[in-house]
Write a protein that holds these residues in place. Structure first.
Motif, PDB file in Angstrom:
ATOM      1  N   TYR A   4       2.120  -6.138   2.515  1.00  0.00           N
ATOM      2  CA  TYR A   4       3.251  -5.815   1.660  1.00  0.00           C
ATOM      3  C   TYR A   4       3.095  -4.383   1.187  1.00  0.00           C
ATOM      4  O   TYR A   4       2.021  -3.791   1.278  1.00  0.00           O
ATOM      5  CB  TYR A   4       3.347  -6.774   0.468  1.00  0.00           C
ATOM      6  CG  TYR A   4       2.301  -6.568  -0.588  1.00  0.00           C
ATOM      7  CD1 TYR A   4       2.554  -5.762  -1.700  1.00  0.00           C
ATOM      8  CD2 TYR A   4       1.051  -7.166  -0.490  1.00  0.00           C
ATOM      9  CE1 TYR A   4       1.589  -5.561  -2.674  1.00  0.00           C
ATOM     10  CE2 TYR A   4       0.088  -6.972  -1.457  1.00  0.00           C
ATOM     11  CZ  TYR A   4       0.364  -6.174  -2.550  1.00  0.00           C
ATOM     12  OH  TYR A   4      -0.601  -5.966  -3.508  1.00  0.00           O
ATOM     13  N   ALA A   5       4.194  -3.828   0.692  1.00  0.00           N
ATOM     14  CA  ALA A   5       4.178  -2.488   0.121  1.00  0.00           C
ATOM     15  C   ALA A   5       5.194  -2.461  -1.015  1.00  0.00           C
ATOM     16  O   ALA A   5       6.190  -3.184  -0.986  1.00  0.00           O
ATOM     17  CB  ALA A   5       4.515  -1.439   1.170  1.00  0.00           C
ATOM     18  N   VAL A   6       4.927  -1.646  -2.012  1.00  0.00           N
ATOM     19  CA  VAL A   6       5.811  -1.536  -3.165  1.00  0.00           C
ATOM     20  C   VAL A   6       6.597  -0.238  -3.059  1.00  0.00           C
ATOM     21  O   VAL A   6       6.010   0.841  -2.982  1.00  0.00           O
ATOM     22  CB  VAL A   6       5.000  -1.578  -4.482  1.00  0.00           C
ATOM     23  CG1 VAL A   6       5.927  -1.430  -5.673  1.00  0.00           C
ATOM     24  CG2 VAL A   6       4.197  -2.863  -4.574  1.00  0.00           C
ATOM     25  N   GLN A   7       7.926  -0.376  -3.020  1.00  0.00           N
ATOM     26  CA  GLN A   7       8.837   0.767  -2.965  1.00  0.00           C
ATOM     27  C   GLN A   7       9.276   1.085  -4.392  1.00  0.00           C
ATOM     28  O   GLN A   7       9.808   0.228  -5.077  1.00  0.00           O
ATOM     29  CB  GLN A   7      10.062   0.415  -2.120  1.00  0.00           C
ATOM     30  CG  GLN A   7      11.119   1.484  -2.063  1.00  0.00           C
ATOM     31  CD  GLN A   7      10.755   2.585  -1.104  1.00  0.00           C
ATOM     32  OE1 GLN A   7      10.356   2.327   0.014  1.00  0.00           O
ATOM     33  NE2 GLN A   7      10.879   3.811  -1.539  1.00  0.00           N
ATOM     34  N   GLU A  46       4.125   7.813   2.105  1.00  0.00           N
ATOM     35  CA  GLU A  46       4.283   8.945   1.205  1.00  0.00           C
ATOM     36  C   GLU A  46       5.264   8.571   0.093  1.00  0.00           C
ATOM     37  O   GLU A  46       6.188   7.780   0.308  1.00  0.00           O
ATOM     38  CB  GLU A  46       4.815  10.166   1.962  1.00  0.00           C
ATOM     39  CG  GLU A  46       3.875  10.716   3.014  1.00  0.00           C
ATOM     40  CD  GLU A  46       2.643  11.344   2.419  1.00  0.00           C
ATOM     41  OE1 GLU A  46       2.744  11.943   1.330  1.00  0.00           O
ATOM     42  OE2 GLU A  46       1.561  11.218   3.039  1.00  0.00           O
ATOM     43  N   PHE A  47       5.077   9.154  -1.078  1.00  0.00           N
ATOM     44  CA  PHE A  47       6.004   8.915  -2.178  1.00  0.00           C
ATOM     45  C   PHE A  47       7.390   9.423  -1.785  1.00  0.00           C
ATOM     46  O   PHE A  47       7.536  10.528  -1.281  1.00  0.00           O
ATOM     47  CB  PHE A  47       5.535   9.610  -3.464  1.00  0.00           C
ATOM     48  CG  PHE A  47       6.424   9.330  -4.633  1.00  0.00           C
ATOM     49  CD1 PHE A  47       6.343   8.121  -5.293  1.00  0.00           C
ATOM     50  CD2 PHE A  47       7.353  10.260  -5.053  1.00  0.00           C
ATOM     51  CE1 PHE A  47       7.162   7.847  -6.368  1.00  0.00           C
ATOM     52  CE2 PHE A  47       8.181   9.997  -6.122  1.00  0.00           C
ATOM     53  CZ  PHE A  47       8.088   8.787  -6.788  1.00  0.00           C
TER      54      PHE A  47
END
Length: 97
Positions: A4-7, A46-47
């Protein structure tokens, strides 16, 4: 593996991105019991990048290819040799005999 990843949006709100299939299989596993690795891939983006399911899947698959999970760790046996019994060291320090 459950990747998972948090956007994070510009307004500070967060969205968790997961895969529709939820789990990626760990192939070649030698584990007797099934285990699930839950891995956060947020730092792999990347942000400001848009995190898509395809991008998350690609990074998770690449991670699995580079880090073999579920294999038996090698076992090491270590034996210590007393240094005072080494003839090379006795020649350097003759008083220790």
């Amino acid at each position: 593996m459950l990747p998972y990843a948090v956007q994070t949006a510009e307004d500070g709100s967060e969205t968790v991105v997961t895969l529709p299939e939820v789990l990626l299989p760990i192939t070649g596993s030698e584990l007797m019991r099934r285990k699930t690795l839950i891995k956060d891939f947020t730092e792999y983006f990347e942000f400001g990048d848009t995190i898509t399911e395809d991008a998350l899947r690609a990074r998770a698959t690449s991670y699995l290819a580079r880090n073999p999970l579920g294999i038996t760790a090698p076992t090491l046996t270590v034996a210590f040799e007393p240094l005072w019994k080494q003839p090379e060291l006795l020649a350097l320090h003759p008083r220790q005999r």
